[in-house]
Scaffold this motif. Structure first.
Motif, short mmCIF file in Angstrom:
data_model
loop_
_atom_site.label_atom_id
_atom_site.label_comp_id
_atom_site.label_asym_id
_atom_site.label_seq_id
_atom_site.Cartn_x
_atom_site.Cartn_y
_atom_site.Cartn_z
N PRO A 14 -15.39 -3.69 -9.21
CA PRO A 14 -14.80 -3.26 -7.69
C PRO A 14 -13.62 -3.43 -8.06
CG PRO A 14 -15.31 -5.44 -7.86
CD PRO A 14 -16.25 -4.93 -9.59
N VAL A 15 -12.81 -2.13 -7.57
CA VAL A 15 -11.81 -1.65 -7.48
C VAL A 15 -10.58 -1.87 -6.23
CG1 VAL A 15 -12.30 -0.08 -9.14
CG2 VAL A 15 -11.95 0.82 -6.76
N TYR A 16 -11.83 -2.35 -5.45
CA TYR A 16 -10.94 -2.80 -4.02
C TYR A 16 -11.52 -3.52 -3.03
CZ TYR A 16 -12.75 0.61 -0.54
OH TYR A 16 -13.67 1.22 0.03
N LYS A 17 -10.63 -4.30 -2.54
CA LYS A 17 -11.27 -5.20 -1.49
C LYS A 17 -10.84 -5.20 0.59
CE LYS A 17 -13.14 -9.65 -0.70
NZ LYS A 17 -12.40 -11.23 -0.57
N ALA A 18 -11.72 -4.79 1.31
CA ALA A 18 -11.13 -4.77 2.37
C ALA A 18 -10.85 -6.08 3.31
CB ALA A 18 -11.66 -3.31 3.19
N GLU A 19 -9.81 -6.60 3.61
CA GLU A 19 -10.01 -7.31 5.22
C GLU A 19 -9.71 -6.43 6.06
OE1 GLU A 19 -8.43 -10.17 2.54
OE2 GLU A 19 -9.75 -10.27 0.93
N PHE A 20 -9.71 -7.20 7.13
CA PHE A 20 -9.11 -6.55 8.21
C PHE A 20 -7.92 -7.96 8.57
CE2 PHE A 20 -13.51 -4.13 8.60
CZ PHE A 20 -12.57 -3.22 8.43
N VAL A 21 -6.84 -6.99 8.95
CA VAL A 21 -6.66 -8.24 10.10
C VAL A 21 -6.94 -8.36 11.21
CG1 VAL A 21 -4.51 -7.07 8.54
CG2 VAL A 21 -5.43 -6.41 10.66
N PRO A 22 -6.05 -9.84 11.50
CA PRO A 22 -6.53 -10.15 13.13
C PRO A 22 -5.64 -9.27 14.06
CG PRO A 22 -4.88 -11.88 11.93
CD PRO A 22 -5.69 -10.84 11.24
N GLY A 23 -4.52 -9.15 14.10
CA GLY A 23 -3.85 -7.84 14.40
C GLY A 23 -2.86 -7.60 14.06
N PHE A 24 -1.76 -6.30 14.63
CA PHE A 24 -0.85 -5.78 13.61
C PHE A 24 0.41 -6.66 13.18
CE2 PHE A 24 -2.77 -2.39 16.66
CZ PHE A 24 -3.20 -1.29 15.19
N PRO A 25 1.10 -5.79 11.45
CA PRO A 25 2.08 -6.68 11.94
C PRO A 25 3.08 -6.68 13.15
CG PRO A 25 1.36 -5.83 9.91
CD PRO A 25 0.84 -5.69 10.75
#
Length: 75
Positions: A14-25
């Motif tokens: 695995p070269v990356y892992k996508a994680e969704f954020v709960p909101g924009f910074p």
């Protein structure tokens, strides 16, 4: 891939892992609200869908924005 290349050993890494954020910074949200971001790029339907969910309460922040998608499926 291993089935296509007989005799070649394939080791998945695995070269990356996508994680969704709960909101924009805050900094990103401010830039969106001030129309400082004119274009967004999407490389997956999941990411495009997540972005749509994040902006659905403030659709005006994307009114002038252009979305560039890697494929029709992503669009």
């Amino acid at each position: 891939l291993a089935g296509l290349l007989p005799g070649v050993q394939v080791t998945p890494i695995p070269v990356y892992k996508a994680e969704f954020v709960p909101g924009f910074p805050d900094k990103v949200l401010t830039a969106l609200e001030k129309d400082e971001i004119s274009t967004v790029t999407f490389f997956s339907a999941r990411t495009a869908g997540h972005f749509a969910r994040l902006v659905e309460k403030k659709p005006e922040i994307t009114a002038k924005m252009e979305a560039v998608c890697i494929s029709e499926r992503v669009a």
